[in-house]
Design an enzyme around this catalytic site. Structure first.
Site, PDB file in Angstrom:
ATOM      1  CG  ASP B 239      25.193  55.087  58.544  1.00 49.59           C
ATOM      2  OD1 ASP B 239      24.112  54.504  58.745  1.00 49.59           O
ATOM      3  OD2 ASP B 239      25.524  55.563  57.453  1.00 49.59           O
ATOM      4  CG  ASP B 365      20.840  50.403  57.025  1.00 49.93           C
ATOM      5  OD1 ASP B 365      20.768  50.988  55.936  1.00 49.93           O
ATOM      6  OD2 ASP B 365      21.425  50.853  58.015  1.00 49.93           O
TER       7      ASP B 365
END
Lengths: 256, 447
Positions: B239, B365
């Site tokens: 990420d 997330d």
């Protein structure tokens, strides 16, 4: 053990703290963040002190009972000192944060005062400390078993709940006292906080002789409560008026 | 099985306002030069900057709480399910993406297998992300659209059917298929409408939380232990790389979207603002803010200003669920919808603009935070202490990420800090703190 024990102990341990949280912290997002950050700082201090204790235990003989107990006592005292050190670090961080908030506010004063931050930080420390002490016990209380069947005290859950409650309160008041001591450069206030913390933790070494641990802790809690109240600007007049439900004529300090 | 891997970019309004400021400066410059008063201009600019920064920080705490609440709720749902429904902690095989088993004879073999599993999973994610970027670049919107519809259908109907079945089994509730079919049908259809079209904000938020929790539960069930921790670690590194590196796929996606003035994959972004526009849920807050900004900040309805604001809004918090994009098709009508929004009475929005400015978080997330906390509660010896420690660590990581966002004012990945804190606290609490607390509880010492 029954559901009654579970709910009873939960509300004894966390009831007052939950009330404090709901009525004073939940409304303001900034306070929630300070609370959680306080919990985080306490957690880090616990981590480091556990690390030290773990290393000491691994380096020593696991069969030696008195040595292990001695190491545990050392671990407790070291953890207390580390918690207070992290309280000081948190104070430093919050001071910087207040300067930032003041610099960026419209009217030159921060939306939250250092006294309010002290209270919320103390509450954060206390809640995390109480949670770590009590939650596993509460979950065990839900399951089957008989307390004290091997000859230990039957009041284990109850006294743990009361001890947790007093620790949460104490952490809150210590926060107020400690931050006030840092703010006004009165080192003896900070020393008093550290000393009372050591005394309270030390008194738990008397357990299961509960009169030796609970009674001094509660007495100290009332003493620190009165001290913190006075430092936050309260006086007996305010207290009596609030108990009678009247509005006080003098405006309370922002720390209330 | 389609897999949703969410990678998250956090971008807030200050970036857009910074662009507004630069626009204002460019607009003001010619005026002040003709006036011959350069100081006014700098003063104006500085004041605007300070005002904006103060607004950012003032609403910063509120935005953090607007994210804390849904993240906490998702984690609570996952932990409650893990603790009560034994199905999700039972080993029933593994996904095809993690073919190597962890029931090996030696520790070394197990480590090797988990590394291989994590490598395969991450390659799958990378391939899917690149595929998504390619599809988006070449405007294959229908394909992406279809992909997203299929995966939300799968989640809302199939996974929730399994979940409901397991909950009924746990609590020994007798249920006939007809009632069950009605329940699942209603749940699924309302979910599809809320997520892909429009619906009440709270309901949409609730559905997004529920599908994140379902996805997290699937991961917790089917990922073996060491593989799960490795995947969490590697995915936060990925990420970080994908969002911050200039050639990272996610960054390219954001930039492409910004060039085209489009929002990305709005069906998989948790939003905390009101959503009222005709075609698109996610476009509304942007469009409203554009409209209200043009009325609040810039008296001259400047076309350039609007377009700049659009470019910033285009990159607004996309969530990188690779299979999902439900808005790219209808987005081609943006000029009309923008005109429609500007035709709307925006006075009420103008006054509420600071409040309306919400915050968006990608569902990936939610999923990975919940996977971490769920795995902690499922497999830790410290049990609730470990779960609590991971929970606090993730919240603090999220807080720090939002703080960095307020400081740097550009798109940031939200996984790295939280997952790092979570992993550190999981292993530290499980191995160091738990023995200490155990001994303390045994002697009833208090620290």
């Amino acid at each position: 053990m029954t559901l009654a024990v579970f709910f009873g102990c939960t509300f004894i341990a966390f009831g007052p703290a939950l009330g404090l949280f709901l009525f004073t912290v939940l409304r303001d997002p900034l306070r929630i963040i300070i609370l959680i950050a306080g919990a985080f700082f306490w957690l880090v201090s616990l981590l480091l002190s556990s690390l030290v204790w773990f290393i000491a235990v691994k380096a020593s003989d696991p069969g030696d009972e008195p040595l292990q107990k001695g190491l545990l006592i050392f671990g407790v005292l070291f953890s207390v000192l580390l918690q207070e050190a992290f309280r000081f670090l948190y104070y430093k961080l919050l001071r910087k944060a207040i300067e930032g908030l003041v610099a960026l506010s419209e009217d030159g004063c921060s939306p939250i005062s250092i006294q309010q931050m002290a209270y919320v930080a103390g509450l954060g420390f206390g809640l995390m400390s109480g949670a770590f002490s009590m939650i596993n016990l509460l979950v065990d209380a839900l399951g089957p078993g008989t307390v004290g069947i091997h000859g230990d005290s039957q009041l284990y859950f109850l006294t743990s709940a009361f001890m947790t409650m007093v620790m949460i309160f104490l952490h809150t008041f210590w926060g107020i006292l400690f931050f006030h001591g840092c703010e006004t450069q009165r080192w003896w206030e900070m020393a008093a906080v550290i000393l009372t913390h050591l005394i309270v933790s030390g008194s738990t070494f008397w357990n299961p002789l509960y009169v030796g641990s609970l009674v001094p802790s509660y007495l100290l809690m009332f003493a620190t409560a009165a001290w913190a109240y006075v430092l936050s600007g309260g006086c007996t007049q305010n207290l009596l008026q609030s108990l009678r439900g009247q509005q006080s004529e003098t405006s309370p300090q922002p720390g209330s | 099985m389609l897999m949703e891997m969410g990678l998250f970019i956090l971008q807030n309004d200050s970036e857009r306002r910074r662009h507004d400021n630069s626009e204002r400066r460019r607009n003001d410059n010619p005026e002040s030069e003709t006036n011959g008063q350069p100081q006014n201009r700098t003063q104006q600019v500085v004041e605007q900057d300070e005002e904006d920064e103060e607004l950012t920080l003032k609403y910063g705490a509120k935005h953090v709480i607007m994210l804390f609440a849904p993240v906490t709720l998702c984690m609570v749902v996952v932990v409650a399910t893990i603790k009560s429904v034994s199905f999700y902690t039972r080993k029933d095989g593994q996904l095809i993406y993690t073919p190597f088993t962890e029931d090996t004879d030696t520790v070394g073999q197990r480590a090797l297998n988990s590394i291989l599993n994590a490598a395969i999973m991450i390659s799958v994610i990378i391939v899917m992300t690149i595929l998504l970027v390619v599809l988006y670049k070449y405007r294959c919107y229908k394909v992406i659209h279809g992909w997203l519809i299929i995966s939300s259908l799968l989640l809302l109907f199939f996974f929730s059917f399994i979940y409901l079945g397991e909950v009924f089994k746990t609590y020994n509730v007798a249920m006939d298929y007809i009632t069950l079919a009605l329940m699942i049908w209603n749940f699924g259809v309302v979910g599809m409408i809320c997520i892909h079209w429009k619906g009440p904000l709270r309901l949409q938020q609730a559905y997004l939380i529920m599908i994140s929790a379902l996805m997290a539960l699937v991961f917790i069930k089917y990922l073996p232990e060491w593989t799960a921790w490795l995947i969490l670690a590697v995915i936060s590194v990925y990420d970080l790389v994908a969002v911050l590196c200039p050639k990272g796929p996610l960054r390219m996606l954001v930039e492409t979207a910004q060039e085209r003035n489009e929002t990305l994959f709005p069906a998989l972004i948790y939003s905390s603002t009101m959503i009222w526009l005709v075609n698109m849920a996610e476009e509304d807050p942007e469009a409203q803010r554009k409209a209200s900004k043009s009325s609040t900040y810039d008296k001259q309805a400047n076309q350039i200003q609007n377009e700049d604001a659009d470019m910033d809004d285009g990159g607004f918090n996309p969530e990188w669920e690779q299979q999902r994009d439900s808005r790219i098709g209808p987005l081609e009508s943006t000029p009309e919808s923008r005109a429609a929004v500007q035709a709307l009475p925006s006075n009420s929005q103008a006054s509420e603009d600071p409040e309306e400015r919400g915050v968006k978080l990608g569902l990936g997330d939610f999923i990975f935070y919940s996977v971490l906390v769920g795995k902690a509660s499922a497999t830790a010896s410290g049990d609730w202490n470990t779960t609590l420690a991971c929970f606090v660590a993730i919240l603090i990581g999220l807080c720090l990420t939002l703080l960095l966002l307020a400081i740097f004012k550009k798109a940031l990945p939200a996984l790295p800090i939280s997952i790092t804190f979570g992993l550190v606290f999981y292993f530290a609490t499980d191995n160091l703190v738990q023995p200490f607390m155990d001994q303390l509880a045994f002697h009833q010492f208090y620290i």
